[in-house]
Design an enzyme around this catalytic site. Structure first.
Site, short mmCIF file in Angstrom:
data_model
loop_
_atom_site.label_atom_id
_atom_site.label_comp_id
_atom_site.label_asym_id
_atom_site.label_seq_id
_atom_site.Cartn_x
_atom_site.Cartn_y
_atom_site.Cartn_z
N SER A 257 -28.02 16.95 30.76
CA SER A 257 -27.02 16.55 29.77
C SER A 257 -26.84 17.59 28.69
O SER A 257 -27.68 18.48 28.51
CB SER A 257 -27.44 15.22 29.14
OG SER A 257 -28.51 15.49 28.26
N LYS A 258 -25.73 17.44 28.00
CA LYS A 258 -25.33 18.38 26.96
C LYS A 258 -26.39 18.58 25.89
O LYS A 258 -26.52 19.66 25.34
CB LYS A 258 -24.07 17.84 26.27
CG LYS A 258 -22.82 18.55 26.69
CD LYS A 258 -21.72 18.15 25.76
CE LYS A 258 -20.38 18.62 26.32
NZ LYS A 258 -19.28 17.83 25.91
#
Ligand code: GLU
Length: 475
Positions: A257-258
């Site tokens: 994820s970011k």
């Protein structure tokens, strides 16, 4: 897979931002599977959730896929037999299909307000029940529905899920999956604004576009029973599904994820990874070649890839392996090709003529294209030399003498080339009986400011006589 039936796969990104690196890996699988069976790979834009749409995202998604060297046979920009390939341009189709289901009593209008639904949901959660639509509008008489519609009550259309039905579908990776209808919600098909939900649009389009196989992320597996129910309601044959594990963060923990770093497919190109090494990396994450080959061409992958061989377990996005692969691919490039690829990464203050001379010196060491700058900046930018490091293995007096003698000997060189430089330096070392590793490191540090550089003599040649002598005499 029977070679004679037409394989049609698709990727259906939503333009909610950049395309995720995991989606690019998924796209590759759909692409490869279609190519393997001489089928077609379709690109479709799923933009029915207009609130989440990011302006410009569609063109950036297309551009990034092309930059990875992948193409589609039918798609939003090139059209095809089932155009348009953008869902917002197909709205009438979804409404028609939803109304068809209402007419067949397989779907119903629901007039429940957001407040009503939220109240029920809160109660269900408080009672530790799975939040679900309770069926308030399922049984409305057709007269009642007609009246409310005539009065312009906002309405959605929901699927009338046959609660007694057992839903079964085959997943190429996970085998047969069975879900009870009682566990499936009466999902919304058409929203009050007339836009379809993802569930309706995806099924209508996959059917209309004759998609034969859907390889998608495992996060969609809970949606698949809803889709199968829709296929059944329409009397259509569902495609074959394969739900592919998503990437975990490089440390093996949690969905990539970011929050843990860059995740867009484009960002990896921008960091200087080659598209072919990224594709190769996607190929071998969670799947292996029959002979365990790790460096594979797209053609080899297409030949051997079978989604049934994908591991059902999630794999970490092993950045160390990606870096290794990238180095392998960079080293295999011809100098001309490397120069071409490097262009976006060449610092503006590094002249092209110098780049050409530098490439053979650094190609072996480059892990990503963006490493070029850090490995070469001392050739064209001022350096600073750490004096204490210069004298780490010798007295300041000796260092001074070594630099002085070397400067004058190098000044005498008429033809400045690697060989002449090497001869002078080696002769000096032998003549004065200087410690070889100390002396060579001194020169390396003095001319570059660094301890790890390209080979000493070729580096000094490319640096040029003027710069080398300046740097040696300044110390
Ligand atoms: N539009 C969905 C997405 O953004 C597609 C999911 C699917 O492949 O069915 O990922």
């Amino acid at each position: 897979m029977n070679k004679s039936s037409t394989v049609r796969t698709r990727m259906a990104p939503s333009p909610t931002g950049e395309i995720h690196v995991g989606s690019m890996a998924m796209l590759l699988k759909n692409y490869a599977y279609a190519k393997k069976y001489s089928g077609k790979f379709i690109l479709r834009i799923e933009d029915t959730d207009q609130t989440r749409e990011v302006p410009g995202a569609v063109s950036r998604i297309l551009k990034t896929i092309k930059a990875y060297g992948l193409t589609w046979d039918e798609g939003p920009d090139i059209g095809g037999p089932y155009a348009p390939y953008i869902q917002s341009k197909r709205l009438s189709l979804y409404r028609e299909r939803a109304e068809q289901l209402v007419a067949q009593d397989k779907a119903f209008y629901c007039f429940c307000t957001r407040e009503q639904l939220e109240k029920v949901r809160a109660e269900q959660i408080a009672n530790k029940q799975q939040p679900k639509y309770v069926g308030t509008c399922r049984q409305l008489s057709s007269q009642e529905v007609a009246n409310r519609l005539a009065d312009k009550h906002p309405a959605v259309i929901r699927l009338k899920v046959p609660k007694e039905e057992v839903i079964t579908f085959r997943d190429l990776i996970r085998g047969t999956i069975t879900v009870s209808g009682a566990d499936v919600d009466d999902q919304v098909l058409l929203k009050t604004d007339g836009f379809p939900t993802y569930h309706l649009a995806v099924v209508v389009d996959d059917h209309a576009m004759q998609i034969s196989h859907i390889l998608r992320g495992e996060e969609w597996i809970s949606s698949t029973p809803k889709h199968v129910l829709l296929y059944n309601a329409f009397g259509w044959r569902p495609p074959v599904f394969a739900h592919i594990p998503i990437f975990l963060n490089p440390n093996g923990k949690g969905k990539m994820s970011k929050r843990k770093g860059e995740v867009s497919a484009q960002s990896f190109l921008d960091q200087g990874f080659l598209p072919e090494s990224l594709l190769n990396f996607f190929m071998i994450l969670g799947w292996s070649h029959p002979e365990q080959k790790e460096v594979l061409t797209l053609t080899e992958y297409i030949e051997h890839f079978d989604p049934a061989d994908i591991s059902p377990n999630s794999v970490a996005f092993d950045i160390v392996k990606l870096r290794w692969l990238n180095g392998v691919y960079i080293r295999a490039l011809s100098t001309t090709e490397l120069l071409e690829r490097l262009k976006p990464f060449i610092p503006p203050d590094c002249p092209l003529e110098l780049v050409k001379k530098l490439l053979p010196l650094v190609q072996e060491r480059l892990v990503t294209l963006s490493d070029f700058e850090q490995y070469t900046d001392f050739f064209y930018r001022p350096i600073s030399v750490d004096q204490t490091r210069l004298c780490k293995k010798a007295t300041p007096e000796l260092v001074k003498e070594q630099l002085k003698i070397t400067t004058s000997s190098l000044t005498a060189i008429a033809t400045w080339d690697e060989q002449a430089i090497e001869t002078v330096v080696r002769n000096l070392q032998e003549q004065h009986n200087w410690n070889k590793s100390q002396y060579f490191m001194l020169l390396r540090l003095a001319v570059s400011g660094q301890t790890a550089t390209p080979p000493l003599f070729s580096m000094i040649e490319v640096l040029g006589k003027k710069r080398t002598l300046e740097r040696l005499s300044l110390l």
